[in-house]
Scaffold this motif. Structure first.
Motif, PDB file in Angstrom:
ATOM      1  N   PHE A  22       0.831  -1.202   0.000  1.00  0.00           N
ATOM      2  CA  PHE A  22       0.000   0.000   0.000  1.00  0.00           C
ATOM      3  C   PHE A  22       0.870   1.259   0.000  1.00  0.00           C
ATOM      4  CE2 PHE A  22      -2.203   3.358   2.366  1.00  0.00           C
ATOM      5  CZ  PHE A  22      -3.284   3.550   1.521  1.00  0.00           C
ATOM      6  N   MET A  23       1.906   1.283   0.852  1.00  0.00           N
ATOM      7  CA  MET A  23       2.785   2.460   0.906  1.00  0.00           C
ATOM      8  C   MET A  23       3.535   2.638  -0.412  1.00  0.00           C
ATOM      9  SD  MET A  23       4.101   2.524   4.902  1.00  0.00           S
ATOM     10  CE  MET A  23       5.372   1.359   4.579  1.00  0.00           C
ATOM     11  N   LEU A 137       5.857   1.755 -15.055  1.00  0.00           N
ATOM     12  CA  LEU A 137       5.425   2.305 -13.777  1.00  0.00           C
ATOM     13  C   LEU A 137       3.989   1.892 -13.467  1.00  0.00           C
ATOM     14  CD1 LEU A 137       6.479   4.169 -11.527  1.00  0.00           C
ATOM     15  CD2 LEU A 137       5.438   6.071 -12.749  1.00  0.00           C
ATOM     16  N   ILE A 138       3.128   1.965 -14.444  1.00  0.00           N
ATOM     17  CA  ILE A 138       1.734   1.566 -14.251  1.00  0.00           C
ATOM     18  C   ILE A 138       1.642   0.063 -13.982  1.00  0.00           C
ATOM     19  CG2 ILE A 138      -0.481   1.320 -15.448  1.00  0.00           C
ATOM     20  CD1 ILE A 138       0.199   4.063 -16.779  1.00  0.00           C
ATOM     21  N   THR A 142       0.151  -1.640 -10.659  1.00  0.00           N
ATOM     22  CA  THR A 142      -0.898  -2.657 -10.745  1.00  0.00           C
ATOM     23  C   THR A 142      -0.493  -3.912  -9.977  1.00  0.00           C
ATOM     24  OG1 THR A 142      -1.543  -1.793 -12.900  1.00  0.00           O
ATOM     25  CG2 THR A 142      -2.287  -4.012 -12.352  1.00  0.00           C
ATOM     26  N   CYS A 143       0.759  -4.325 -10.122  1.00  0.00           N
ATOM     27  CA  CYS A 143       1.244  -5.505  -9.389  1.00  0.00           C
ATOM     28  C   CYS A 143       1.208  -5.271  -7.884  1.00  0.00           C
ATOM     29  CB  CYS A 143       2.662  -5.858  -9.825  1.00  0.00           C
ATOM     30  SG  CYS A 143       2.763  -6.533 -11.472  1.00  0.00           S
ATOM     31  N   LEU A 144       1.602  -4.080  -7.470  1.00  0.00           N
ATOM     32  CA  LEU A 144       1.584  -3.775  -6.043  1.00  0.00           C
ATOM     33  C   LEU A 144       0.159  -3.773  -5.497  1.00  0.00           C
ATOM     34  CD1 LEU A 144       4.320  -1.010  -5.825  1.00  0.00           C
ATOM     35  CD2 LEU A 144       4.451  -3.338  -4.934  1.00  0.00           C
ATOM     36  N   ALA A 147      -0.956  -7.314  -5.219  1.00  0.00           N
ATOM     37  CA  ALA A 147      -0.342  -7.934  -4.037  1.00  0.00           C
ATOM     38  C   ALA A 147      -1.047  -7.466  -2.767  1.00  0.00           C
ATOM     39  CB  ALA A 147       1.148  -7.596  -3.980  1.00  0.00           C
ATOM     40  N   LEU A 148      -1.423  -6.204  -2.728  1.00  0.00           N
ATOM     41  CA  LEU A 148      -2.152  -5.683  -1.576  1.00  0.00           C
ATOM     42  C   LEU A 148      -3.489  -6.401  -1.426  1.00  0.00           C
ATOM     43  CD1 LEU A 148      -2.654  -3.624   0.684  1.00  0.00           C
ATOM     44  CD2 LEU A 148      -3.490  -2.047  -1.054  1.00  0.00           C
ATOM     45  N   LEU A 149      -4.213  -6.543  -2.522  1.00  0.00           N
ATOM     46  CA  LEU A 149      -5.505  -7.218  -2.474  1.00  0.00           C
ATOM     47  C   LEU A 149      -5.345  -8.672  -2.022  1.00  0.00           C
ATOM     48  CD1 LEU A 149      -8.536  -7.167  -2.975  1.00  0.00           C
ATOM     49  CD2 LEU A 149      -8.078  -7.790  -5.347  1.00  0.00           C
TER      50      LEU A 149
END
Length: 174
Positions: A22-23, A137-138, A142-144, A147-149
């Motif tokens: 998230f950060m 970057l996008i 999206t991957c981050l 991963a958060l979800l």
């Protein structure tokens, strides 16, 4: 070791990884406007005068500048040490400019940035930076977020299993 202890550790690890993702996502979102502004200034500084020169020659003489004319313009404009290249035809090196073949009566300007090439293709009015770095970057963002979800879902599942295991192993006392 208690049976629920492993789930508690997994849940905390999942929470930590979720917050980390998230950060990182928020950091990317906050950095992107500044990067866009910085890139816009770089483009204007590097490509603006070159585009103006090439368009001026094209408007006045109905042709694109020759290599000699371009090199002379760079030398008289104080740009002789800048790594600027004008391509007026032929196939472009994909490492320098990903837009393929320069059509007749069109041009591509390539600038070496010290670590990478940036390219402007006039026939499509696009910069190479738009196509490569921001897509990366996008994709990273999206991957981050994915991963958060998944971290949130794993944390929820771990808590449900922990509650179920705890209620079965240690039923409430009445």
């Amino acid at each position: 070791m208690r049976s629920g202890h492993g789930w508690a550790i997994l849940s905390r690890l999942s929470d930590f990884l979720g917050m980390l993702c998230f950060m990182a996502s928020v950091s990317i979102i906050l950095m992107t406007p500044g990067m866009l502004e910085s890139q816009s200034r770089l483009r204007q500084d590097a490509f603006g005068p070159v585009i103006a020169y090439v368009e001026d020659v094209h408007d006045r003489f109905h042709r694109l500048p020759s290599d000699v004319e371009f090199d002379t313009w760079k030398a008289t404009g104080g740009r002789e040490n800048q790594a600027l290249f004008l391509y007026t035809g032929g196939v472009l090196d994909p490492d320098e400019c990903p837009f393929g073949v320069v059509p007749d009566d069109s041009y591509a300007i390539v600038a070496w940035r010290g670590e990478y090439y940036d390219c402007y293709a006039d026939w499509i009015a696009r910069y190479s930076f738009d196509d490569t770095r921001y897509k990366a970057l996008i994709a990273l963002q999206t991957c981050l977020l994915a991963a958060l979800l998944s971290s949130i879902l794993a944390s929820y599942a771990a808590r449900q299993v922990y509650r179920t295991t705890t209620s079965v192993l240690c039923p409430p006392r009445h």
